[in-house]
Design an enzyme around this catalytic site. Structure first.
Site, short mmCIF file in Angstrom:
data_model
loop_
_atom_site.label_atom_id
_atom_site.label_comp_id
_atom_site.label_asym_id
_atom_site.label_seq_id
_atom_site.Cartn_x
_atom_site.Cartn_y
_atom_site.Cartn_z
N SER A 1 0.83 -1.22 0.00
CA SER A 1 0.00 0.00 0.00
C SER A 1 0.86 1.26 0.00
CB SER A 1 -0.87 0.07 1.26
OG SER A 1 -1.68 -1.05 1.37
N HIS B 1 -3.64 0.69 -4.65
CA HIS B 1 -2.98 -0.42 -5.34
C HIS B 1 -3.36 -0.35 -6.81
CE1 HIS B 1 -1.96 -2.89 -1.72
NE2 HIS B 1 -2.91 -2.13 -1.21
N HIS C 1 -4.95 -9.61 -1.57
CA HIS C 1 -5.09 -9.82 -0.13
C HIS C 1 -6.15 -10.89 0.14
CE1 HIS C 1 -3.64 -5.64 -0.54
NE2 HIS C 1 -2.97 -5.89 0.56
N TYR D 1 -8.17 -10.80 2.55
CA TYR D 1 -9.44 -10.17 2.96
C TYR D 1 -10.30 -9.75 1.78
CZ TYR D 1 -7.03 -5.67 2.17
OH TYR D 1 -6.32 -4.65 1.61
N GLU D 2 -9.71 -9.71 0.59
CA GLU D 2 -10.51 -9.38 -0.59
C GLU D 2 -11.41 -10.54 -1.00
OE1 GLU D 2 -8.30 -6.85 -3.69
OE2 GLU D 2 -6.67 -7.76 -2.54
N ALA E 1 2.73 -1.99 4.27
CA ALA E 1 2.47 -1.00 5.31
C ALA E 1 1.99 -1.79 6.52
CB ALA E 1 1.40 -0.03 4.85
N MET F 1 -1.82 -7.07 7.01
CA MET F 1 -2.82 -7.98 6.44
C MET F 1 -2.30 -8.67 5.18
SD MET F 1 -6.03 -5.38 6.78
CE MET F 1 -6.27 -4.38 8.27
N SER F 2 -0.98 -8.86 5.09
CA SER F 2 -0.44 -9.44 3.85
C SER F 2 0.85 -10.19 4.16
CB SER F 2 -0.14 -8.31 2.85
OG SER F 2 0.89 -7.47 3.32
N ASN G 1 1.45 3.53 11.01
CA ASN G 1 0.66 4.01 12.14
C ASN G 1 1.04 3.18 13.36
OD1 ASN G 1 -0.96 1.90 10.42
ND2 ASN G 1 -1.69 1.66 12.52
N HIS H 1 -7.48 4.02 6.90
CA HIS H 1 -6.68 3.68 5.72
C HIS H 1 -5.99 4.94 5.18
CE1 HIS H 1 -5.35 1.36 2.31
NE2 HIS H 1 -6.03 2.10 1.45
N1 HPA Z 1 -3.13 -3.22 11.47
C1 HPA Z 1 -3.22 -4.09 10.44
N2 HPA Z 1 -2.81 -3.81 9.22
C2 HPA Z 1 -2.26 -2.61 9.00
C3 HPA Z 1 -2.13 -1.65 10.01
C4 HPA Z 1 -2.59 -1.97 11.31
O1 HPA Z 1 -2.51 -1.18 12.27
N3 HPA Z 1 -1.54 -0.56 9.45
C5 HPA Z 1 -1.31 -0.87 8.15
N4 HPA Z 1 -1.75 -2.10 7.86
#
Ligand code: HPA
Length: 273
Positions: A29, A60, A82, A84-85, A112, A210-211, A234, A246
């Site tokens: 990302s 993306h 991903h 989750y998709e 990320a 998440m990847s 973050n 996001h």
């Molecule tokens: N959690 C999960 N996935 C993420 C995060 C997070 O805080 N930041 C970027 N991808």
């Protein structure tokens, strides 16, 4: 997803290339801009490639960019798939099988991630030293093709030690604010609760995303050496008193873009054989 599909996809891509790529890049990302720096690029939208899924997340792009970067022949995924998709693990990792078929020996995986380790700051880059598969699934479940890799692959050095040392040296040369640590792969798409983050910290996680975990497992199965880099976009849930969005993830990755680009380019330039 099976070997015939891998062959059809890789033959299609091969037909458009003049050189064999040796390094694969999976750009997470907000990090896809790296592919814009590739010289004499051949750009192939995922939608054109037989059996390739299409990526659906904003931030993306959904294409392969193949060409030269810092003297290396690279194949970059601008956007990944991903779990989750709604793709299954075999679909998520299909491009890794295809890149292997195209000849890559090294894979740089980027993402990320949220910082679990309280010493981290948003904007830090983290060299991934190891991971925890917290997705409750594996891309290696199902019949095993011994031509692709062993039934019970070793994951004790999922992230190549020499490449970790190489990355640390490069970060030092470039004076980057670098961290290292364990990446936890969650399914998403919801960000975690504060309690989940405290649990993951207890379990030894430093960053969460998440990847990455599925792709790294398949790369190891296939005998590809892996380097992983997280951009800490973050602090994970419950650490700072603010909700996660996001947009924040995309904003922070944009801020560290220059550091990230410089880092990966230096890594490629000085990559040990
Ligand atoms: N959690 C999960 N996935 C993420 C995060 C997070 O805080 N930041 C970027 N991808």
């Amino acid at each position: 997803m099976n070997q015939t599909q891998v062959k059809e996809a890789s033959h299609y891509i091969q037909g458009k290339l003049n050189h064999e790529p040796t390094v694969g890049l999976i750009l997470g990302s907000g990090l896809g801009v790296l592919a814009d720096e590739i010289k004499n690029p051949t750009t192939i939208p995922y939608s054109e490639i037989p059996h390739f899924p299409e990526s659906t997340v904003s931030g993306h792009k959904g294409q392969l960019v193949v060409g030269e970067l810092e003297g290396r022949q690279v194949i970059a995924m601008q956007g990944r798939f991903h779990y989750y998709e709604g793709y299954d693990m075999k679909q998520v990792t299909f491009p890794v099988r295809v890149m292997k078929a195209l000849g890559i020996e090294t894979l740089f995986v980027t993402n990320a991630a949220g910082g679990i380790n309280k010493d981290f700051k948003p904007g830090n880059l983290m060299i991934i030293t190891d991971h925890i598969n917290n997705m409750g699934d594996s891309p290696l479940i199902g019949p095993n093709d011994e031509n692709l890799g062993p039934r019970f692959p070793d994951m004790s050095e999922a992230y190549d030690r020499d490449l970790i040392v190489h990355a640390k040296q490069s970060a030092e040369r470039l004076n980057l604010d670098i961290q290292e640590g364990v990446y936890v792969g969650n399914t998403g798409p919801a960000y975690e609760t504060g309690a989940e983050i405290r649990m993951l910290r207890t379990l030894g996680g430093d960053a969460v995303g998440m990847s990455t975990v599925p792709e790294v497992m398949v790369a190891n199965h296939a005998g590809i050496r892996v380097l992983g880099i997280s951009c800490i976009s973050n602090m994970a849930a419950g650490i700072l008193d603010q909700p996660l969005t996001h947009d924040e993830v995309i904003e922070t990755t944009a801020q560290v873009r220059e550091d990230f680009l410089g880092f990966v380019k230096d890594l490629l330039k000085t990559l040990p054989a």
